[in-house]
Design an enzyme around this catalytic site. Structure first.
Site, PDB file in Angstrom:
ATOM      1  N   TYR A 148     152.764  34.108 -26.721  1.00 46.66           N
ATOM      2  CA  TYR A 148     151.951  34.519 -27.748  1.00 46.66           C
ATOM      3  C   TYR A 148     151.853  36.040 -27.603  1.00 46.66           C
ATOM      4  CZ  TYR A 148     147.923  34.721 -30.774  1.00 46.66           C
ATOM      5  OH  TYR A 148     146.603  35.195 -31.356  1.00 46.66           O
ATOM      6  N   LYS A 270     143.038  45.408 -27.075  1.00 41.18           N
ATOM      7  CA  LYS A 270     142.748  44.613 -25.836  1.00 41.18           C
ATOM      8  C   LYS A 270     140.958  45.518 -24.901  1.00 41.18           C
ATOM      9  CE  LYS A 270     143.581  39.679 -26.379  1.00 41.18           C
ATOM     10  NZ  LYS A 270     142.821  39.370 -27.135  1.00 41.18           N
TER      11      LYS A 270
END
Length: 432
Positions: A148, A270
């Site tokens: 992903y 992130k």
């Protein structure tokens, strides 16, 4: 006629918001969160929820960290945004300099974007245009099955075919997908690449050592390094997607520190800003950068974003780095890993637990069910409701449950997370 006033945050939300990864017709109302502190988030009634997954893996130092808030406020009074084509500013330059000091030493340039998916898009475009600029047409790409890399179209193309990509598969470009390596299959994987005419492969993109959304799949570092060395011998560019694994999640500062072979490009997001603001980074070697230097403007990397290198976001990344490099942060990560190891030993004795595993501060396992493992396993909704009712923020990937907390989480809070999992396993028949 009296009009009914909608007062609560969830009610107001449901009237106007479309949430990600959510079937809005059947999903329960969201919980309204109004503030955060440390490893907890608080709802409108001031109930504390332990953020055991770092709010989608982004928050590493805790919520509303005073130092980060102070740095943000100071920068907001100085410079909030500036076009980044033809102009620059101190936060962007300072952050690039500091990132290159802690990344693998072959990284030489920093390109800014605004999230993990766009950091991947940038890397893919860099890789493909690199070969085009050098006069070679190499358009094949390699990626891992179950990968992903994001939800934009390039990132979806190099992601494993799944519920995330199903509707769009006819529109995605062709990618050859590999099994994740192990000592048993590495020879076969290399033979698989050899059969694809590796001279035509532009790049191999991978999540090093850990596939996150694919189900917290952890794989062997030695076999992985063999695979990367083979790709390097065939002039296949290596793109390390460290959007999730960066900034200490796997034990090292970056997952690629566990591997001898250095990547050509690295994608970050992130934890880059400590989970405070949107920012993406793609770094590259000098060789990649140099291939775009030319009197021919057609060799320019034509990519950018309105908020490229936003000064506020860069400032938050610098503040996060200040906290990350402190010895206390390393001690926190080591403490979490030790606590996880003890709980892992306990999970290995549980008959309803399958494949418990640990990498750095990430603990994961599958809950055994009668259905196939994976994101669509219907146990996820039950688990999610179970933990929400106990004010523990755990978001299962199907029947895969994982703990990936902020580094500031206390031992008492970790115990509460572990206890909730013990309760879930004890009551599993009732949940299902």
């Amino acid at each position: 006629m009296l009009q009914t006033t909608v007062n609560t945050l969830p009610e107001r939300d449901l009237a106007v918001i479309w949430h990600p990864y959510t079937q809005m017709q059947t999903a329960p109302a969201p919980i309204g969160i109004v503030r955060g502190e440390g490893a907890c988030l608080y709802d409108e009634q001031d109930n504390a929820y332990i953020d055991a997954t770092s709010s989608w893996w982004v928050n590493i130092h805790g919520h509303a960290h005073p130092y980060m808030a102070q740095q943000l406020a100071a920068q907001a009074l100085q410079l909030q945004h500036c076009i980044f084509a033809g102009y620059t500013h101190p936060p962007a330059v300072n952050l690039a300099e500091r990132l290159l000091q802690i990344l693998p030493d072959n990284q030489a340039r920093v390109f800014y974007s605004d999230n993990g998916s766009t950091a991947v898009e940038v890397a893919l475009k860099m890789a493909l245009q690199y070969w085009d600029n050098k006069g070679q047409r190499k358009h094949k790409l390699l990626a891992f099955k179950n990968a992903y890399h994001g939800d934009t179209f390039g990132a979806m193309s190099v992601s494993g075919r799944s519920v995330f990509t199903r509707v769009f598969e006819d529109l995605l470009f062709e990618v050859h997908f590999l099994d994740v390596p192990s000592p048993e299959n590495i020879t076969q994987i290399i033979a698989d690449i050899a059969a694809q005419d590796p001279e035509q492969v532009a790049a191999f993109i991978f999540e090093p050592l850990l596939q996150g959304s694919g189900g917290m799949i952890m794989y062997d570092a030695t076999a992985f390094d063999q695979l990367l060395q083979y790709c390097r011998s065939k002039d296949i560019l290596l793109i390390a997607d460290e959007v999730m694994t960066g900034f200490g999640r796997t034990g090292k500062n970056f997952a690629m520190e566990n591997i001898r072979t250095q990547p050509d490009m690295i994608c970050l997001s992130k934890g880059l800003t400590g989970g405070s603001m949107a920012l993406g980074v793609t770094t590259s070697t000098a060789a990649i950068y140099d291939a775009f230097l030319s009197a021919d403007k057609l060799k320019t990397l034509f990519h950018g974003h309105s908020f490229t290198a936003n000064p506020l976001a860069c400032t938050m990344a610098l503040a996060s780095l200040d906290l990350f490099i402190k010895p206390e942060c390393g001690e926190q990560r080591q403490r979490i890993q030790i606590r996880h190891q003890h709980f892992l030993d306990e999970l290995q004795q549980q008959p309803s637990v399958k494949n418990p595993r640990l990498l750095g501060t990430i603990l994961a396992f599958e809950v055994t069910t009668n259905n196939a493992d994976g994101y669509t396993n219907n146990l996820a909704d039950h688990l999610h409701r179970f933990f929400k009712s106990r004010r523990i923020m755990l978001r299962p990937l199907g029947n895969t449950l994982y703990i990936l907390p902020p580094y500031c989480i206390t031992d008492e809070q970790l115990d509460a997370v572990y206890d909730s999992i013990r309760q879930m396993l004890a009551e599993l028949k009732e949940i299902v």
